[in-house]
Write a protein that holds these residues in place. Structure first.
Motif, mmCIF file in Angstrom:
data_model
loop_
_atom_site.group_PDB
_atom_site.id
_atom_site.type_symbol
_atom_site.label_atom_id
_atom_site.label_comp_id
_atom_site.label_asym_id
_atom_site.label_seq_id
_atom_site.Cartn_x
_atom_site.Cartn_y
_atom_site.Cartn_z
ATOM 1 N N GLY A 35 0.846 -1.097 0.140
ATOM 2 C CA GLY A 35 -0.159 -0.146 0.170
ATOM 3 C C GLY A 35 0.845 1.118 -0.021
ATOM 4 N N ASN A 55 -4.280 1.374 -3.971
ATOM 5 C CA ASN A 55 -4.609 0.192 -4.458
ATOM 6 C C ASN A 55 -5.987 -0.005 -5.144
ATOM 7 N N CYS A 93 -4.722 -4.932 -8.065
ATOM 8 C CA CYS A 93 -4.203 -6.035 -7.167
ATOM 9 C C CYS A 93 -5.134 -7.211 -7.404
ATOM 10 N N ARG A 107 0.602 -7.862 -7.996
ATOM 11 C CA ARG A 107 0.141 -6.330 -7.941
ATOM 12 C C ARG A 107 0.634 -5.827 -9.144
ATOM 13 N N GLU A 141 1.516 -2.779 -10.756
ATOM 14 C CA GLU A 141 1.755 -1.296 -10.366
ATOM 15 C C GLU A 141 2.202 -0.410 -11.626
#
Length: 780
Positions: A247, A303, A326, A417, A419
């Motif tokens: 996070g 997130n 996620c 994840r 990103e």
């Protein structure tokens, strides 16, 4: 913040008397290698010279306090460590500081259970070592060894077993574990695991009440005295992955703990405001705490949790960039999709993180237009199984990212994840290794100096940098140079006053633009190679975002550079003079070498100031591409004073300059026995005073000449070549000139080439009559 705990002995701040200095302590291993949090542990520190006046332990992570440290003998010390009740379980790096230096980094391992020792014999399944459930066993696996432990469990109990073997960092040790029932049926087994890598864990619900036997061995039945382990056996929770895996810094997030045999659990965690290099969350419940935490990432992006179904282009989970999308690939062959808007010309980093949070997912990422047209794809990234794409947006609109497993696998722990963030100006900083595979520590003698090399690699920006250490022990100062925009290495010189207290500290290295035009993300990381495999492949390492600096006792010598008064030119050579000052009672050999060689320069590495001498010269040579500029150089000196000690000179300036002249060589030809003048054209670019000596080198056997002189006005130099009757015949293409120009009473030596000389054998004399026939007019 790292916790640094000082513990000085009575005379710790006093200089050592001549002749009793010691140096370069090492730490080979600790015994025991770990302890339970909330307790005090007596640890024996074992290694060369570690017992010679031990004074301090530097801990790379908070939670451990040094209560006392004392000598056992020269190569052993005893330390009492107090482990806080809330200390993070797992690996804690440390170094020992003695009065004369810092050891290499080793690791101490914090557990959550009471500690016991393996008791031999326990290699028979029918006669295992009986232990209480809820114990950490410290043991060793020798060749073809198997250790067995028996516990009691009730039906429905969670039975968790985890081993630390390779992670102890002592040797290439690949442990395997199994949980067996009394009839020797396997309840669970594990060799490697995504969470533990080459270590292993099992966590199951006991199918019935009774005895269970835990088997511990090396996977190929190998082992030795260094194959030690810490075996955690209890009812503690053992999730495999924390979702969503991270996070924002400083944020409190809710984690879903995946993979525990009692089912998914929820937990809340407050992330640190300043992201550490390795942050882990250790799951806890009423049955205990996990022995190893789950890694969490921290980035400045919200997130976005996947919303199923999201396998089609039109139902892809939507998010606003920057974001961390996620999800979990829960079933074999599953596909997850995420949709976002982006504008033409924007640049985004698309970074798929799975293995880094210890997920088993081997992801493939595909980037598409909303229409489905594929724009880019990525499987592995720089040899790692996670994926990366640098995405420059071609036009305003919406885009979709696909996430699938490479082998079309899936499961409840296949978390990830995705990103997507904008590139950020950053600098990756490394404290260069002094010796290969040895993480560098910085030890500065009282009243002396130490020097190290730092590499600073720029990402997403350019320009000059100021680079240097952060906080330093009292009495230390540093001097650096501005790192030029076209270079990535710089020397850092540290000085200690004679009164500087003996002390050690962990610190970082930072960089900033000299014009401060924009902030930079600093990423300092130091690797300690603990276990290497074949061809020195990294098997297990410790990574830290701080380096270790200490003040040590004074040395019995110092050195200085006699700063050159004339430049070193490209394709040139120079002798660098180094002078030592030796204190009474010391006359050992002092090895001297350049701290670093500027690009295009080579320095001799085998030079020493011999006993009875106080000076030496280091030969320097340059190639034609040597970088022409002023370089701030340092010489390092090392000697054996009951172990290796080292110091550094002050900075000196070495000017590397372009050659003062160029030469145009002819291709000349002659015969054996015939002299020739060999004329070389000269073009001068840097005027010089007086006459310069020019020598023609590389002549073949049988050809000689004499040195010539030129001045700043010469346009040609002519060498009279004497060619012997037996001079070597052929094309000789390695002629070159060595030009010595005196400047400020120092030679500026040029090596300029190359030319060609052809030597032929002379033709035979012409014949006037055919051999054996009479001349014209004679009768037969």
């Amino acid at each position: 913040m790292s916790k640094i705990l000082n513990l000085f002995v009575a005379l710790g701040c006093l200089a050592a008397a001549p002749g009793i200095e010691a140096a370069s302590p090492r730490l080979d291993h600790l015994q025991p290698q770990g302890g339970q949090r909330g307790t005090e542990v007596a640890v024996t520190l074992i290694g060369g010279r570690v017992g010679q006046d031990p004074q301090q332990i530097l801990f790379y992570d908070p939670g451990i306090e040094l209560k006392s440290i004392e000598r056992i003998d020269d190569n052993q010390a005893k330390a009492t460590l107090a482990i806080a009740a809330d200390c993070q379980p797992g690996i804690h790096g440390l170094r020992v500081r003695t009065a004369t230096g810092l050891t290499n980094l080793r690791t101490f391992h914090v557990g959550t259970l009471p500690e016991i020792s393996e008791v031999e014999p326990n290699g028979d399944f029918a006669a295992p070592q009986s232990i209480a459930i809820g114990s950490t066993v410290n043991g060793v696996i020798t060749n073809e060894d198997v250790d067995y432990f028996v516990i009691e469990a009730q039906e429905g109990d969670r039975l968790s077993v985890e081993v630390e073997g390779l992670r102890l960092g002592r040797t290439f040790f690949d442990p395997a574990i199994a949980i067996l029932d009394e009839e020797r049926f396997e309840v669970a087994a594990s060799d490697d695991s995504p969470l533990m890598q080459q270590d292993a864990f099992c966590s199951v619900v006991a199918p019935k009440s009774g005895k269970y036997i835990v088997e511990m061995r090396e996977t190929s039945y190998r082992g030795d005295d260094a194959s030690t382990y810490r075996l955690h056996i209890g009812k503690f929770p053992r999730p495999a992955v924390a979702f969503p895996g991270g996070g924002k810094p400083g944020q409190e997030i809710e984690l879903k703990l995946l993979g525990d045999p009692l089912g998914e659990k929820l937990a809340k965690v407050k992330l640190p405001d300043v992201p550490p290099l390795d942050f882990r969350f250790a799951a806890e419940d009423e049955f205990g705490a996990a022995a190893t935490g789950l890694p969490l990432r921290m980035i400045d992006a919200a997130n976005v949790i996947e919303a199923e179904p999201n396998q089609e282009l039109d139902n892809a989970t939507r998010g606003e960039l920057p974001a961390a999308f996620c999800g979990v690939i829960e079933q074999a062959g599953a596909l997850d999709r995420f949709r976002f808007a982006a504008k033409k010309g924007e640049v985004w980093d698309v970074n798929l993180v799975a293995r880094e949070i210890r997920s088993p997912l081997d992801a493939i990422v595909r980037l598409r237009k909303a229409s489905g047209e594929e724009l880019a794809g990525s499987d592995d990234n720089a040899g790692r199984p996670d994926s990366y794409i640098r995405f420059t947006v071609p036009e305003d609109g919406e885009y979709v990212c696909d996430v699938v497993d490479h082998l079309q696998q899936g499961g409840p722990t296949y978390a990830y994840r995705l990103e997507i963030t904008k590139p950020r100006p950053a600098v990756d900083i490394v404290l260069e290794e002094r010796s290969q595979f040895e993480a560098t520590e910085v030890v500065v003698p009282q009243g002396g100096r130490a020097a190290v090399m730092v590499t600073a690699n720029r990402a997403e920006f350019g320009g000059e940098l100021n680079v240097g250490f952060g906080a330093l022990p009292a009495g230390l100062s540093q001097e650096t140079v501005v790192l030029a925009g076209d270079y990535n290495r710089l020397p850092v010189l540290l000085r200690a006053t004679p009164e500087a207290p003996l002390a050690g500290q962990l610190t970082t290295i930072t960089a900033e633009l000299t014009d401060k035009s924009q902030p930079l993300l600093n990423r300092f990381r130091q690797q300690t190679w603990l276990v290497r495999g074949s061809n020195n492949v990294n098997v297990w390492s410790h990574y830290a975002n701080q380096g270790a600096v200490a003040v040590a006792q004074p040395l019995p010598f110092s050195i200085k550079i006699v700063e050159p008064k004339a430049p070193l030119v490209q394709s040139g050579s120079k002798d660098l003079r180094v002078v030592a000052e030796k204190k009474d009672g010391f006359d050992g050999r002092i090895a001297v070498r350049m701290l670093y060689d500027p690009p295009g320069l080579s320095s001799h590495q085998g030079i020493g100031i011999e006993p009875g001498q106080t000076e030496a010269v280091i030969p320097l040579t340059t190639n034609p591409q040597a970088w022409a500029r002023d370089w701030r150089i340092i010489v390092i000196a090392e000697a054996d004073v009951n172990g290796t000690v080292r110091t550094a000179s002050e900075f000196a300036t070495l000017k590397i300059a372009p050659q003062y002249l160029a030469m145009a060589y002819p291709t000349a030809a002659t015969e054996q026995g015939k002299a020739i003048d060999y004329a070389i054209g000269i073009t001068q670019t840097t005027p010089f005073n007086g006459a310069a000596k020019v020598e023609l080198v590389g002549l073949p056997p049988g050809v000689t000449t004499t040195p010539q002189e030129i001045t700043k006005d010469s346009t040609e130099v002519k060498f009279p070549l004497q060619v012997a009757a037996d001079a070597r015949v052929g094309h000789h293409k390695q002629l070159y000139c060595v030009i010595t120009i005196m400047e400020n009473d120092e030679p500026v030596i040029h090596t300029i080439g190359t030319g060609e000389l052809r030597i032929d054998a002379p033709l035979p004399p012409p014949q006037t009559a055919q051999e054996g026939l009479p001349a014209t007019g004679e009768s037969s």
